[in-house]
Design an enzyme around this catalytic site. Structure first.
Site, PDB file in Angstrom:
ATOM      1  N   LEU A 109     -14.550  -9.231  37.980  1.00  0.00           N
ATOM      2  CA  LEU A 109     -15.827  -8.675  37.943  1.00  0.00           C
ATOM      3  C   LEU A 109     -15.802  -7.934  35.696  1.00  0.00           C
ATOM      4  O   LEU A 109     -17.202  -7.457  35.638  1.00  0.00           O
ATOM      5  CB  LEU A 109     -15.287  -7.678  38.620  1.00  0.00           C
ATOM      6  CG  LEU A 109     -14.825  -8.262  40.373  1.00  0.00           C
ATOM      7  CD1 LEU A 109     -14.965  -7.251  40.904  1.00  0.00           C
ATOM      8  CD2 LEU A 109     -16.489  -8.845  40.180  1.00  0.00           C
ATOM      9  N   SER A 161     -15.341  -8.856  49.236  1.00  0.00           N
ATOM     10  CA  SER A 161     -14.516 -10.087  48.396  1.00  0.00           C
ATOM     11  C   SER A 161     -16.105 -10.154  47.995  1.00  0.00           C
ATOM     12  O   SER A 161     -17.316 -11.006  47.803  1.00  0.00           O
ATOM     13  CB  SER A 161     -15.024 -11.431  49.722  1.00  0.00           C
ATOM     14  OG  SER A 161     -13.984 -11.317  50.361  1.00  0.00           O
ATOM     15  N   TYR A 218       0.215  -5.678  47.254  1.00  0.00           N
ATOM     16  CA  TYR A 218      -0.885  -5.243  46.467  1.00  0.00           C
ATOM     17  C   TYR A 218      -2.551  -3.899  46.999  1.00  0.00           C
ATOM     18  O   TYR A 218      -2.917  -2.987  46.690  1.00  0.00           O
ATOM     19  CB  TYR A 218      -1.688  -6.244  46.536  1.00  0.00           C
ATOM     20  CG  TYR A 218      -3.567  -6.503  45.642  1.00  0.00           C
ATOM     21  CD1 TYR A 218      -3.914  -6.132  45.366  1.00  0.00           C
ATOM     22  CD2 TYR A 218      -4.262  -6.608  46.889  1.00  0.00           C
ATOM     23  CE1 TYR A 218      -5.376  -6.194  44.709  1.00  0.00           C
ATOM     24  CE2 TYR A 218      -5.677  -6.821  46.619  1.00  0.00           C
ATOM     25  CZ  TYR A 218      -6.289  -6.272  45.298  1.00  0.00           C
ATOM     26  OH  TYR A 218      -7.512  -6.144  44.467  1.00  0.00           O
TER      27      TYR A 218
END
Ligand code: NAI
Ligand code: 15L
Length: 264
Positions: free
Chosen positions: A13, A163, A134
């Protein structure tokens, strides 16, 4: 803005943000613990570990905004979650406070609410229900962002990303997919909005199946434009559909809800 910082710039990203938001500031500063492609145009590149406060403080100096993408991006050993997402996250926010940063985009995750059942549509008021260590680290990050807004006035746009991949990879992602272009549009909306506060926004494209409702944060002016629907036929032809009692369709966090303890 004079200078915008992107952390995690060597990651998936981070590369998308690097390619997409160069126009938002006079200078784009890129940082990661890993090596990054050399600076071009209006870029600066500084390699640093977020676990090192002094290094992080130096990286953040002179920046007005941050797109925070650096850290442990999935379930993993506790030590990695602790370093990247607890210690590193604190260092980034505390360095931002000291340096006078005004606004941060925080890449949170659907795994902060991953154990909610799929048949419950969630909005920004949903209680945390993490599905992994996480996910717990993302809940912590959201809480710290909230504290740094209420006490120190640093605005954070908390994006609970579904996602974010070039295309949906399985049937669950028909609901959770966030296109790269919609991700970039989100960052643009955040930095162009006159005031954002500290909103929680769900990061999904304009998909036919929706698990999340962003009505409460529509003031940001983010309108996802892509849809997973054109990928449905391909997934039907190539991927086995999960059954009704399988984690990928039972929970918002999908298969993460069924992961074992990462250190076992
Ligand atoms: P990635 O693993 O490709 O990028 C993460 C980057 O952070 C890596 O380049 C890594 O070197 C860097 N990093 C890790 N520890 C660091 C440290 N101590 N100091 C400095 N840099 C460090 O992951 P991706 O997919 O680009 O994710 C970016 C962010 O978005 C992560 O916070 C992840 O949790 C979040 N996110 C991503 C989703 C997705 O679908 N891609 C979904 C939900 C959240
Ligand atoms: C995440 O938080 C991860 O960063 C990403 O790799 C995907 O697993 C995503 O969630 C997802 O739920 O699909």
């Amino acid at each position: 803005m004079k200078r915008l910082l992107i952390t995690g710039a060597a990651g998936a990203l981070g590369k998308v943000a690097r390619a997409g938001v160069g126009h938002l500031a006079e200078t784009i500063r890129l940082t990661d613990i890993a090596e990054m492609a050399p600076a071009t145009g209006n870029e600066e590149v500084i390699q640093a570990d977020l676990v090192d406060f002094d290094a992080t403080r130096a990286v953040v100096e002179g920046c007005e905004g941050v797109v925070h993408l650096g850290g442990q991006p999935t379930e993993g050993p506790w030590e990695k979650v602790l370093n990247g997402n607890i210690i590193g996250f604190y260092n980034l926010y505390e360095a931002a406070r000291q340096a006078g940063v005004k606004r941060i985009v925080f890449a949170s995750s659907n795994h902060a609410i991953g154990f909610h059942p799929r048949e419950k549509t969630l909005d920004a008021t949903a209680l945390p229900r993490p599905d992994t260590l996480y996910g717990v680290s993302k809940v912590y990050g959201e809480a710290l962002a909230s504290l740094y807004y209420d006490k120190f006035g640093i605005e954070s746009a908390i994006l609970r990303i579904g996602s974010c991949f070039p295309e949906p990879l399985d049937h669950r992602m028909l609901a959770t997919w966030l296109s790269y272009d919609d991700f970039v549009r989100f960052i643009e909306s955040v930095f162009m909005s006159p005031r954002i506060g500290c909103p929680i926004v769900y990061g999904a494209s304009d998909n036919r199946e929706q698990l999340w409702d962003n009505q409460l944060t529509s003031y940001i002016g983010w309108h996802p434009q892509d849809s997973s629907e054109p990928h449905r036929a391909r997934l039907d032809a190539t991927k086995e559909k999960p059954g009704p009692n399988d984690a990928p369709v039972m929970y918002h966090g999908g298969q993460f809800a069924a992961f074992p303890h990462p250190d076992d």
